[in-house]
Scaffold this active site. Structure first.
Site, PDB file in Angstrom:
ATOM      1  N   ALA A  67      -3.167  30.710  40.546  1.00 11.30           N
ATOM      2  CA  ALA A  67      -2.869  31.922  41.309  1.00 11.30           C
ATOM      3  C   ALA A  67      -2.264  31.574  42.665  1.00 11.30           C
ATOM      4  CB  ALA A  67      -4.137  32.750  41.509  1.00 11.30           C
ATOM      5  N   GLY A 112      -4.859  28.837  36.000  1.00  8.06           N
ATOM      6  CA  GLY A 112      -4.139  29.901  35.302  1.00  8.06           C
ATOM      7  C   GLY A 112      -2.879  29.419  34.612  1.00  8.06           C
ATOM      8  N   GLU A 115      -4.067  28.195  31.336  1.00  7.39           N
ATOM      9  CA  GLU A 115      -4.417  29.376  30.547  1.00  7.39           C
ATOM     10  C   GLU A 115      -3.165  30.054  30.001  1.00  7.39           C
ATOM     11  OE1 GLU A 115      -8.526  31.089  32.344  1.00  7.39           O
ATOM     12  OE2 GLU A 115      -6.881  30.951  33.788  1.00  7.39           O
ATOM     13  N   GLU A 135     -11.190  25.482  38.482  1.00  5.65           N
ATOM     14  CA  GLU A 135     -11.680  26.676  39.176  1.00  5.65           C
ATOM     15  C   GLU A 135     -13.039  26.486  39.846  1.00  5.65           C
ATOM     16  OE1 GLU A 135      -8.884  28.258  35.960  1.00  5.65           O
ATOM     17  OE2 GLU A 135     -10.354  26.642  36.166  1.00  5.65           O
TER      18      GLU A 135
END
Length: 256
Positions: A67, A112, A115, A135
């Site tokens: 992010a 992310g 992901e 994370e």
């Protein structure tokens, strides 16, 4: 400036390219870039000519490293659920595209970014690629399906190791663990992905779509339901002019 995402089609292949307007900065995701990704997915879904998709980054520094820090600074207990659910919704749309989607990863796919790559059907990596779910170091959860998809790909124990330690693994280890489908030298990536796409394009589009749908839902179904779905989709295929023509050509070739 923020990370941008553009979509273009070259012949039968769609290309989603992630890029950073400031070349020195790594690619990240924010509300706007996620909206661009969703728009690209919608274009692909509406275009019946597209046979496969390559999701890639033009940044030499990263695939996607997670992010955007400016988004992280705004997140709190009141808005975090909207952020997480939005990412889930868009990544699920990517996974549910009816055609094959290949993630091309040549550098860092972190948080992310990993992901996002795992929402694709295959990950093809260069030898320089690195993967991690870091994370926990920030005290946050993997928010966009990582805890589910990573365990499915590498197994529960290895997924736990990646989440618990946040340690980066290289492309070869990712391949050994089942996270990555292929590893190529950086200067062989175009050739390697080209060969994969060439093999995909030789096969029947409808069959690939139906097969992908069954495989994507296999963890929600049992073997008996799977048998019913394979029988139903087999009937659909045998009603397809493309299948009938392929079988006709096959039998004719055999007779020669």
């Amino acid at each position: 400036m923020a990370t941008q995402i553009r979509y273009e089609k070259k012949e039968l292949i769609g290309y989603i390219t992630i890029y950073e307007e400031v070349e020195r900065r790594p690619c990240t995701l924010d509300w706007d870039s996620l909206a661009m990704l969703e728009k690209a997915i919608g274009e692909i879904r509406r275009d019946e000519e597209v046979r496969a998709v390559v999701l890639q980054s033009s940044s030499p520094k990263s695939f996607v490293v997670g992010a955007n820090i400016k988004v992280l600074e705004t997140l709190n207990k009141d808005n975090i659920m909207d952020w997480v659910k939005n990412g889930h919704r868009i990544f699920n749309q990517l996974q549910e595209l009816p055609i094959p989607v290949i993630a091309r990863v040549e550098s860092y796919a972190l948080g992310g970014g990993l992901e996002l790559a795992m929402a694709c059907d295959m990950i093809v990596a260069s030898e320089e690629a690195r993967f991690a779910q870091p994370e926990a170091g920030l005290g946050v959860m993997p928010g966009w399906g990582g805890s589910y998809r990573l365990a499915n790909l590498v197994g529960i124990n290895r997924a736990k190791e990646m989440f618990f330690t946040g340690r980066q693994i290289d492309a070869r280890q990712a391949y050994d663990w089942g996270l990555v489908n292929h590893v190529f030298a950086k200067d062989k990536m175009d050739e390697g992905i080209g060969e994969i796409l060439k093999e995909l394009l030789k096969n029947d589009k409808k069959v690939l779509c139906l097969t992908k749908e069954i495989i994507n839902t296999h963890r929600q179904t049992g073997i008996r339901q799977n048998a019913c779905e394979e029988a139903n989709t087999s009937s659909v295929c045998m009603s397809s002019p493309s299948t009938l023509k392929r079988l006709e050509d096959f039998f004719a070739q055999r007779k020669k």
